[in-house]
Structure formats: C-alpha cells, structure tokens
Design a protein around this motif. Structure first.
Motif, mmCIF file in Angstrom:
data_model
loop_
_atom_site.group_PDB
_atom_site.id
_atom_site.type_symbol
_atom_site.label_atom_id
_atom_site.label_comp_id
_atom_site.label_asym_id
_atom_site.label_seq_id
_atom_site.Cartn_x
_atom_site.Cartn_y
_atom_site.Cartn_z
ATOM 1 N N GLY A 179 45.389 -8.183 50.283
ATOM 2 C CA GLY A 179 43.944 -8.141 50.067
ATOM 3 C C GLY A 179 43.235 -7.221 51.039
ATOM 4 O O GLY A 179 43.834 -6.707 51.990
ATOM 5 N N ALA A 180 41.967 -7.003 50.795
ATOM 6 C CA ALA A 180 41.144 -6.177 51.672
ATOM 7 C C ALA A 180 40.328 -7.081 52.580
ATOM 8 O O ALA A 180 40.113 -8.259 52.292
ATOM 9 C CB ALA A 180 40.216 -5.306 50.833
ATOM 10 N N ASP A 181 39.864 -6.518 53.672
ATOM 11 C CA ASP A 181 39.052 -7.314 54.592
ATOM 12 C C ASP A 181 37.632 -7.501 54.095
ATOM 13 O O ASP A 181 37.011 -8.527 54.319
ATOM 14 C CB ASP A 181 39.012 -6.621 55.961
ATOM 15 C CG ASP A 181 40.361 -6.717 56.646
ATOM 16 O OD1 ASP A 181 41.135 -7.634 56.306
ATOM 17 O OD2 ASP A 181 40.646 -5.853 57.500
ATOM 18 N N TRP A 183 34.420 -6.074 51.123
ATOM 19 C CA TRP A 183 34.094 -5.536 49.806
ATOM 20 C C TRP A 183 33.520 -4.120 49.910
ATOM 21 O O TRP A 183 32.464 -3.924 50.509
ATOM 22 C CB TRP A 183 33.075 -6.443 49.114
ATOM 23 C CG TRP A 183 32.783 -5.993 47.726
ATOM 24 C CD1 TRP A 183 31.812 -5.104 47.344
ATOM 25 C CD2 TRP A 183 33.479 -6.365 46.545
ATOM 26 N NE1 TRP A 183 31.871 -4.911 45.992
ATOM 27 C CE2 TRP A 183 32.876 -5.676 45.464
ATOM 28 C CE3 TRP A 183 34.556 -7.211 46.278
ATOM 29 C CZ2 TRP A 183 33.325 -5.818 44.148
ATOM 30 C CZ3 TRP A 183 34.993 -7.357 44.973
ATOM 31 C CH2 TRP A 183 34.382 -6.659 43.930
ATOM 32 N N THR A 200 40.981 -2.508 47.187
ATOM 33 C CA THR A 200 41.889 -3.651 47.320
ATOM 34 C C THR A 200 43.098 -3.464 46.408
ATOM 35 O O THR A 200 42.947 -3.186 45.219
ATOM 36 C CB THR A 200 41.199 -5.003 47.022
ATOM 37 O OG1 THR A 200 42.214 -6.030 46.921
ATOM 38 C CG2 THR A 200 40.407 -4.981 45.740
ATOM 39 N N GLU A 201 44.252 -3.636 47.020
ATOM 40 C CA GLU A 201 45.498 -3.373 46.293
ATOM 41 C C GLU A 201 45.750 -4.429 45.222
ATOM 42 O O GLU A 201 46.098 -4.104 44.081
ATOM 43 C CB GLU A 201 46.664 -3.341 47.288
ATOM 44 C CG GLU A 201 47.903 -2.654 46.773
ATOM 45 C CD GLU A 201 47.604 -1.315 46.121
ATOM 46 O OE1 GLU A 201 48.098 -1.088 45.004
ATOM 47 O OE2 GLU A 201 46.846 -0.490 46.708
ATOM 48 N N VAL A 205 39.795 -9.938 48.205
ATOM 49 C CA VAL A 205 39.027 -9.577 49.390
ATOM 50 C C VAL A 205 38.827 -10.854 50.196
ATOM 51 O O VAL A 205 38.335 -11.862 49.665
ATOM 52 C CB VAL A 205 37.670 -8.957 49.025
ATOM 53 C CG1 VAL A 205 36.830 -8.698 50.280
ATOM 54 C CG2 VAL A 205 37.854 -7.676 48.226
#
Lengths: 245, 245, 245, 245, 245, 245
Positions: A179-181, A183, A200-201, A205
């Motif tokens: 996930g991403a940290d 948005w 985001t892969e 998020v």
C-alpha cells in the motif's frame, strides 16, 4: 423505517419528513477488503445513526455504484460518470421529497462521491425541492479521520466490526506491504494524480493492520452519534432560503 | 462471484467475460408486500441462474431504484427518470466491460424497466462496448407469466419463498379485495392510463392469495433455469455485428 | 383538419382539443416495399381514423424518420437516436398543446417507435402539458396482428390498398424466399438480436405473398375503426391525475 | 431517387455519394397561405434542383417541423427547440452518411431554420462524418430575394405555381392589408422583436398580391438552377479539411 | 505569452506544451472589495507564477464567471451552473490542447470553483485529451491559508497589493463588523448552509482589517512560487495513464 | 457601473434594470493583430456606448472565448462549442436578471457568435426570464460595415485607436499580401467553406492597410452612438409578449 422492507401503507402511516439515503461505491479496496466496502459501511453507519436518533425517518436502499473511475485500473471496480451519479442521486432525493420526506441526509461511504453529493444537496435545496445535506462518515470520527486512507485502518476496522468474514486475514500483511502511505502525489497543494494506480501498487492507502474490530466498534459509535446529531439538526433547521440583501 | 464480497484480486484471477447485473425498483407493491419486492426478486433470480450455470460469471450489486413514476401516488415509491436510469445502467455495464466482462445480462425484476434495459442493451451492443441483453424473470416462467399482475400471485409467491417474513399475511385479504384484475385501461390496444393509481385502489393487480410458497419455489426454479440457458447462449453467441447488405 | 393545408385562421376557428400526429420511419422494407412504408401506412390510418370520427381534430404532418437503427445494415435506412426522436415528438406535441390541442394521439406505423412514443406520452401527461397516447395500427387489427412481420403480409397488403404502385410485384417471390419466419432470435424470452440483419437476409419477416389488396382494405377498416374508437375515448376521458394515496 | 418510394435494393444499386434533405416548417403563413408552405416549397425546390442535375442523388423525405417558435402566437404553428431540430437534422444526415451518401445538401424552406442548418453542416463536416451544406431557396432567386417577407409575394407565387389550390384567393386582399412591410423592428441593426406577432397583425410580411403564378414559375426555375449548380459544386469539392498553419 | 496580446504567428513560433488558464468569479466580496476580486487575484497569481518560471507557457484570458450561486442573494453576483462552467472550462482546455498546449494548469481564484476544476482536470486527463490540473492560490500560501475567509484578510491584502484602488478603505470597519467568523454552519462535519447569506450579513467572512498591502505582497510571492513549482512539476511529469492491475 | 470594480453594495444602490455584457473571442486575427482583438473591441464599444448613454446600466466583464472553431487551424485560437457558449451566455444573463437587471444587451465583437447570441436572446426573452438582444458592433458602423473582413481594415483601425501597441506595424504588408478578398467560398448563396483556412492563407480577410487610427476613432464613435441608441430603445421598450391571435 427501511423502505426495502416496508409497505406503502406503512410509509403512509409514518409521521416524519426525514429520509436517509446511503450511497456507496463498488470498487477495489485492496487485496484484503471487498469491492463492496463503501456500501457495507455506508449502510452500517446509516443504521447506527437512525438507531441513536429519537424520532422516525425513512431509510432508502443504498446506491451501490458511484464516482470511482479513479480506481478503474483495478479489476471489478464499477463506476458511473459524475453527471450520471449526480442525476441519479438527485432524482432519488426528489422522489422521496414528493412523498413529504423533504429533509434528506445522504450518508456517504466513499471519498470519490463527496463533491457530487454536496453539489446535489445544493441543487435540490436552492431549487426548493428538498433540503438535502451529505454526511461522509469518515470525516466525522474525531481524530481517527486523519488516518482514513483507502482499504486502510478505518475501513478495515469497520468491516471487521460489521461483516468480519469480508476481511481476508491472510492477505493483511500483503495489503499493508503493497500500500501507499498517503493519498495522491502533491505539489503546491495540487494532487498531480488522477488514478489511484499512479500512487498505490495494490490499491491500499494506509496500514490495514491498524484496523482491528474494537476500533471498528468505536468508529461505528462515533459515526452513528455524529449522524444522530445531524439528524436532530436537520429536523429542526429553518430551511427557508435567506432574503436578498 | 459476487462483486460486493470479492476483492479486486479475486476478480483479476477469474476467467470469464460474463456479468450479471440485477436491476429492480423500490416501489409500492400493495399493502402486503414490501417496496423492495423487485430488488429481492431480481437478486434471487440472478443468484438462482448463476447457481444453475456451469461456468463463472461476476454478479454486480442490484440497482435498487428504477423507472417507477407510474406508482408515484403511493407513499414510499422511489424513482428516477427513464433517461437517468438508462445512463446509470449503461455506464454500469460499460465499467464492467472495461475489465473484460463484456457479455452482460441485465436481470430485471420490474415491468417499468423493460423498455429502458432493452434500449441500453441495444446502445452498448451497437456501439461495440459490450454485448448486453435484458432478462425479465416473470416473462420466463412458462404459463405463470400470464398471471403476473403487480404485487399479485407471482411476486407474492416468490417473496414467500425467498424472504417470507416480508409478506404481511394479515393484509392478504385486504390486498386481494382492493386490487385490480388487470393492468391498465385499454381501448384499441392502447393503455389510456399512465399512473397505476388510475386503475388500482391499493396498488395491487391480480390476486396475491394465489401466491403460496410452493408456487414461489417453482417460479424460482423456472426463472433460474431460463436464466442459466440464457447465460449459456450469451456465452456462446457470435456477437459481431452483421455485414452491410 | 390537415395542418399542412390549413391556414392559421382556419385553425383558430376550429373547436376541438384533439390532435393526431402520424409518426413513421424511412427504412428498409425488403426488396419489394418502399423505404417509406411506415410513413405511408401511418398517414393512411390516421386519415381513416379521422374520417370515421364524428368530431373535429387537427392532423399534423407525419414525422418521417424514427427509431430504426436496427435496420442500419440495409442501404437507405434513415434513423435518429431514441433520445432525439423522443425530444422531437414531445416538442411537436407540446407545440400543439400550446394552441389548446392538448389531447393527442400519436399514430404510429413502426415497431421501433413503440417504446419511444409510449414514453413521450407518459412524460407530457405526467407533466400536465398535454394528454397524449400512442396508437400503433398493426396492434389493433384483430387476429391479423399476429402476422405482422416486417415488409410482410400486413404492410404489403396495406400498401397495395393505399399506394399500389409502391409495391414491386416482380420482386414478391424473391422477397418471400429471402425473408425470415419471425422477428428476432429468442432464448428464454430474450431477443438476442439487435440488428434485423442478424436474422433476415433481405430484411423481410413474414410472407408478403399473403398481403393482397383486399386484405389491405380490411386492415385499413379495422385500424381506422380502432383509431376512431380511441379518438372517442380520448375526447371523453377524465385526464386529471389521480390523488395521492 | 426518392427514398420514400425506393426500396433498399434500389438504393444499394445506386452509384452516388450525394443526398438532398428538404427541411421545412409547419407554421402560420397568413390567412391566405397554408401552414405547410415551407414544406411544400422546400420539396418543390429540392425536386426542381435534382431534375436539373445531371447525376444521381438520393432525396430524403422532408422534415416537416422546424425552428418556428417565433410564430407561436398564431394557432396551428408547430415547432421544436433549436437544439432538438439540430439534433434531428444532424442524425438524419449521419444516417445517410452511414450508407455512403456523405455529401449532403439540406434544402431549406424556412428562415427560422437558417442558423440551425448552417450549424449542423459545420458540426458534421468538422467531425468528418459527412460534408453537408445548407441551401435556402429564397436566398438564391436573384433580385427577387429582397422581397421575401413571410407569406409574401415569393411564397405566394411559388405556392400558386406548385399547389395553387392551397392559396386562398378570397383572402389575399385581407392578407395584404393586415401584413407588415418588413420583418422585425430594428434599432442600430438589432431586431428588437422575437415574435412575429410583435410586428405583424395577421402574420404576413410583404404583399402577397405581388405573387402570381408566373412569378412562381420563375422562382422555381431560378432556385432549381441554383440548387443544380450547388449539387455540381458539392459533388466536385475537395472536402478534406485544411492543414494546420 | 499572453494569448490576448499575441498573434497566431507568435504562438506558432513558441516551443512549449504548457498553458495556464486563470478562472475567477464575479461575485460579492463584502462592502469593501470588488465583485471582480477572484478574477483580479487569479490573474495576478497566474502572472506571478509565469514570471517565476524559467520556461515558456501560454497564458489564456481569465474566465470571469464561475460557480457562485451561493452568493446569489447579494446584488451583482454573477454565476453559471456547475455543469455549464465545467463544460466551458473543459472545452477551453481542449481547444488549447488542439494546438499542442496539452499540459494545462487551471489557476483558480474562487472556492466555489474548486470541485468543478478538479473534475474537469480528471475528465480531460482520463480521456487523453490533455493533462490538466487545478491550482487554487489560497491553498498554497502556507499558514496564511487557514485565514482565507471571503473578502477577508487574504483577498483584501492581495487586492491592496495588486489593485489598491479597488479596496474601499472607508468601508473596512463596516466590512469587519458585519462579517462572519467562519465559513458555513457545521454539525457533524456537514455544512448545513448552502447560501453565504445564511451565515454572513454583509458577505464577509474573516477580518479584512488584517489584510494590509505588505501581506498581499507576501501572498503573491508565496502563491507565485508555488505555481512556478507546479509548472515545473507539470512540465516534467509522466502523464501516461497507469497500467491495469 | 463596471461590475468588476463595483462592490455589491454599490450595485444594490443603483437604480436601473439595464445590463451590458460584452462577448468576444480569443482567436487568430492575422499575423499583425492579437488573438484578443474581439474582446478588446467588444469592451471598447460597450464602454463607448455606456458613456454616450444618459442613464445608468451595469457592465459585466467580457466573456473571452466564443464560437471560433472555424479558426482552429491557426495556433492559439480558443473556442467552445456553440451549445456551451449559448449556455454560458444565457446563464450569465439569467444571473444578472435575478438582481433585476433584466434588460440586457449582449455587445458582441465576433462574427462567429452572431447566431448564438441571437438564439440566447430569443430563449430568455420568450421564457420571460429577461429581455435580451445582441448588438454586433461592426454591423452598426454605417457604410464601413461592408468592409468588415477579418483582421481587416475595421478591426485593425479600431485596435489602433484603442490599444495601438497591439497592432504589429511591421507585419501589415505581409498581412495584406497573404489575406483573402472576401469571407468564404460561395456557390448559389451557400458558403462551401467551414474553416477560414479553406480560403485565407494567413487568416486575414480584407486589407488591414486601410485601417488607420482615424478610421478607428470614427468607428468607435459610430458604434458607440448606435449602442447608445439601442440602450435607449431597450430601456423604453414594452417587452411584454404579444397576445395570441
């Protein structure tokens, strides 16, 4: 009173001008959470709010597909255009208003719907067809709100509390890792990204590991209380339009 | 695979180009049957069809509000305009098609939606975005079809089979007594009525007393079988457009 | 009174609130029948109905292009989208209503227009702008109706009666041989075809050899009588909308 | 080749990319001339042009209702909105283009349509769907053009030549007496009037007494010749769009 | 390069794919600040950003009327609907993109436009017509942002710096006294108000006395720097859409 | 009173129902004249007319982008579709009318806008929302009007008078040499061209050498006087709609 289950004669006998319309989205929420997350949560919060509210109100079925093109690269994500979503929600509200349920709260479970439901509320209110305001549950959960993310701690927690079997425990670590940290990709307060897949892969998020059942219970309580307060306020508000200056 | 409950990774791993989209309506169904009848039945039939079908397909959440202004005089009836409904359904279908689910059956539980879903199917098919056809369950139940009505024997029966607690037993006599024999007011094969309230006092058409649970079971079987056959046909059909003459 | 030929002062002096609007289509009707078949027949039936009707009514010019994309693979077929056709017909009706001709029968000669004219009738009627109903002549010719087809026995017969020179006698055998038995390709009461070219080689459905002049005369009589009865009913109908329940 | 009367096989066998679409209006033309004047004249000119043209072209049925709200105060006047008229004409042109008739002349008989048909021509031409240009007959009749008016000398003359029985001889004096000298009320080259009823009592502009049959014959000849020249030019024109500078 | 003043040959000779489109609003800004405030400030910031940017870009004229119905009770406020504004801005962007200026920053001076310009950016970017992002100057001025208000300290300050004669010094006290402390009326994170007149007597939010010229200079510097950074980022960004997962 | 510079309290204190809305275009005007020519001239004429007018009126900011796709081959030309332009102008007029400025003159500087602003005027006037008429300055400059062209003698002259630094003296010869003599390519009174690039190499029509400052001064005087007369006429006109005949 849940309109799905009620008969028209039940509705006729009701004394209220309040209605609640849940709106969600069917869209990716990472490898661990279901596409229907935003519908499940919007419905849960709508019901929690109505439970905590002392008076009657009708509860419409949830609108299941919203403004979610930003997730289109992830299989299974459904969406309609902003224009079609606004029209659908507005006409739903107007049909309720035709029966006298002309104070409406649109209980929203999806960030992508926020602008649209606010616009719809303004349109019907200014036209005098109904007074309608949006309520987006994850904005009204105190300090939790800052950690919202997507398929992140809040949604995972609320799902665990409402429909725990929908969360894939065995993919939580993977979900967290990919996930991403946060948005978006921001420069000068402008988000340069339009599609979630730009940052985001796996669609996540925030860290879903921080979303246990207990937190979910607390979120539902906070959101339900906030919605009940809003129902009270909407019921009592003077909704006449102000005079020209 | 139910999209509400699936994750995007589940959907990604699926091998099919078939999708099923239930569409219903939230509208009066007499004093004895719930406003959500057409959603409940559309979902039940969609699931029954998928169960009987040998291959995979995705199943979208039901669209709960349709073309139902004809019931507007009965409290609680919700509706959107034909145009908005068509747009909403079409864009839902297109979003599914964007993921490769471009053979779509719209499983319909409401007479007022029939024209709209046929038009949508034609539009997306001719434009080449997807191949989509409607399936209206109560047209595909053999000789029962002739007794459809509204909140009448068929819908009451199917509800009793699927969600029996939604039928108000204690109002069946009243429902039967205040209902109309047939739909509309006809002269020269033209229906002079546009609103159901022009010809039915309590919203019912047909006799709900003729709708017991057993009949409901049979209806679901018939409709489920018919839908399974249609899924088979849609899966195998050559959907290329014919050549110019 | 035919609006094409009347002056505005003639119309002003008329006492009626009734109007008749023929709508057709310019589309393939097989190798033996003209593209204008649906216009010719709609006009003939409109005039026959007015002749048989005891009171006054205005008669608009026929709208010549309708919803006919399903015939697009056949050269010369003209069409507009459903939306544009609905708008055109609705505004035509509204302009008539502005002069007090607010009871309108849309006399339709084309199957592809059926859904559209019904929708238009509902829209203007519910909005209170006019009371308008569709009349599709080939639904109102008794047992003949079952044999409608396309460029088949009924249309060929009616043409032979109204404008015999438009039927190509020397191509009737060819038309019959290359035609289809029935309209569409059906599975589980769903038509899998959207374009006529999917199921008819030369555009014909039904056997045009069964459409002689005498049958055409009978059809016109039946349709004219049916329309006259409908005019009577529309003239006398209470068109106020029903009360809320 | 008149599409109304032709079969699709006739059209298929034709070798041309040219089409002519008459567009008129059904609207007041004074107490002496019929509401259908602009349809009658547009069709007559279209046919006269095609007769004088050496090559093949298809001829569509006339579109009978146009942009005529400016005459709405006069009973019997029919109209659609500019937007709907543009859409209807554009889609008609596009359907012709789909068969290869992608050089189209819109033969117009009504001043109120002028802007709309020019806009439609630009839209389809720039989009590359077809090359379409409007031809308004009364602009192309040499010095007569200056006397156009409305229900005035030119239209009266052309009617007398084409369908003499449609002109009410016994109301010509009245028509002349109650008419206006010129179209509109002008200040600083701006027409202050939007409705014809603002400046003409009986709907007439110009003196219909100056419109005898002989003049009508001459007008038809002039307009037919002009249209034939335009057909020639359209057939030969390089319709590719210019290069970017 | 300012498009208003440039010739097309100047533009042709330019080597850049960047464009800046200022969008404002003509709406009440209290008794002391002009209706054109949001246009003046958007243009000033656009120019400041371009000045600080090392490369070329074209600068469009400001769009002067935006989404401002919320101020409709205050005389002189102009607005268009959200839909029309979105269409206008989108087509403006598309026309620039047709010349190769397909990286566009919409420099926005009005809070009511924020949702609309973000939606437009998403639409054109996803459709592949251009890459466009919004920049709303008062979000990008560091800690000042928290004090934005309406006709408040920030706008007053920036006006004093850019066009000081437009601020009415003699009405600042009155403006301050009659203004509101904050924007809207909030319950449970929902703004219950849709019209500014519901919560501000004279249209002001925040204290304009806190907006001197020096602060304006600082704001312009901050906003100009932020925009220059954004121009840099937009110029260099990979704007291809991400791959399907 | 210029709305850009006025406060809402200034507008409130005004006693007038008149408004002036300049509309221009940002489009090629040859190698010697700026893209903003039609905005500069529309604003100059609007101001000149208001100056010569004895009473009060509000003056809106100029709408800078209009109907100009015909110039799309020339770099820097901006445009919106006819539909979007009409909507934008109409809603601008309606917002002014909401404040009582319901007699509106749209002061137009661009030929491509002429049809659109006339249509908008008709729409709002017939709907009763406002009385609005267009004024296109170059039609109201006496015998000069015949020499209008594009970037030709009139526009060059007016620019030289209003903003002389915007005219590139050193490119006047080139502009003259590469321009066309007249607008369009005409056969039978039909313009066969849709794009200016079909008939002018450098975008110019007419000879800009014939446009000196003195001529510009005269043009502004003539146009200003004409607009003042129109303001007078609009102020005094009975704008009620005529009675039905």
């Amino acid at each position: 009173m849940d309109l799905r289950d009620a008969t028209w004669t039940d509705v006729r006998d009701l004394e209220t001008d309040l209605a609640v319309v849940p709106v969600g989205s069917t869209e990716q929420h990472g490898p661990h959470a279901p596409l229907g997350t935003d519908v499940v949560t919007a419905e849960a919060v709508a019901d929690a709010g109505l439970e905590r509210f002392d008076h009657e109100a009708v509860r419409a079925p949830a609108i299941p597909v919203g403004v979610a093109e930003e997730h289109r690269q992830f299989p299974g994500t459904m969406w309609v255009s902003e224009e079609t979503f606004r029209n659908y929600v507005r006409e739903v509200v107007e049909s309720l208003a035709s029966h006298g349920f002309d104070r409406v709260i649109i209980v929203n479970g999806h960030g992508g719907n926020v602008d649209a439901v606010r616009e719809v509320g303004g349109t019907v209110t200014r036209d005098g067809e109904a007074y309608a305001v949006p309520f987006t549950w994850f904005e009204a959960v105190g300090e939790h709100a800052a950690e919202m993310g997507h398929g992140g701690p809040l949604e995972t927690a609320l799902l665990r509390h409402c429909e725990p079997e929908l969360v894939r425990d065995d993919r939580i670590e993977e979900a967290s890792a990919g996930g991403a940290d946060s948005w978006g990709e921001w420069v000068s307060h402008t988000n340069l990204a339009y599609d979630a897949a730009e940052f985001t892969e796996n669609g996540v998020v925030g860290d879903p590991r921080d979303g246990d059942e207990q937190r979910g219970e607390e979120l539902l309580e906070l959101a339900g209380d906030a919605l009940a307060r809003l129902l009270e306020a909407v019921a009592e508000r003077d909704v006449s339009r102000p005079e020209r200056r």
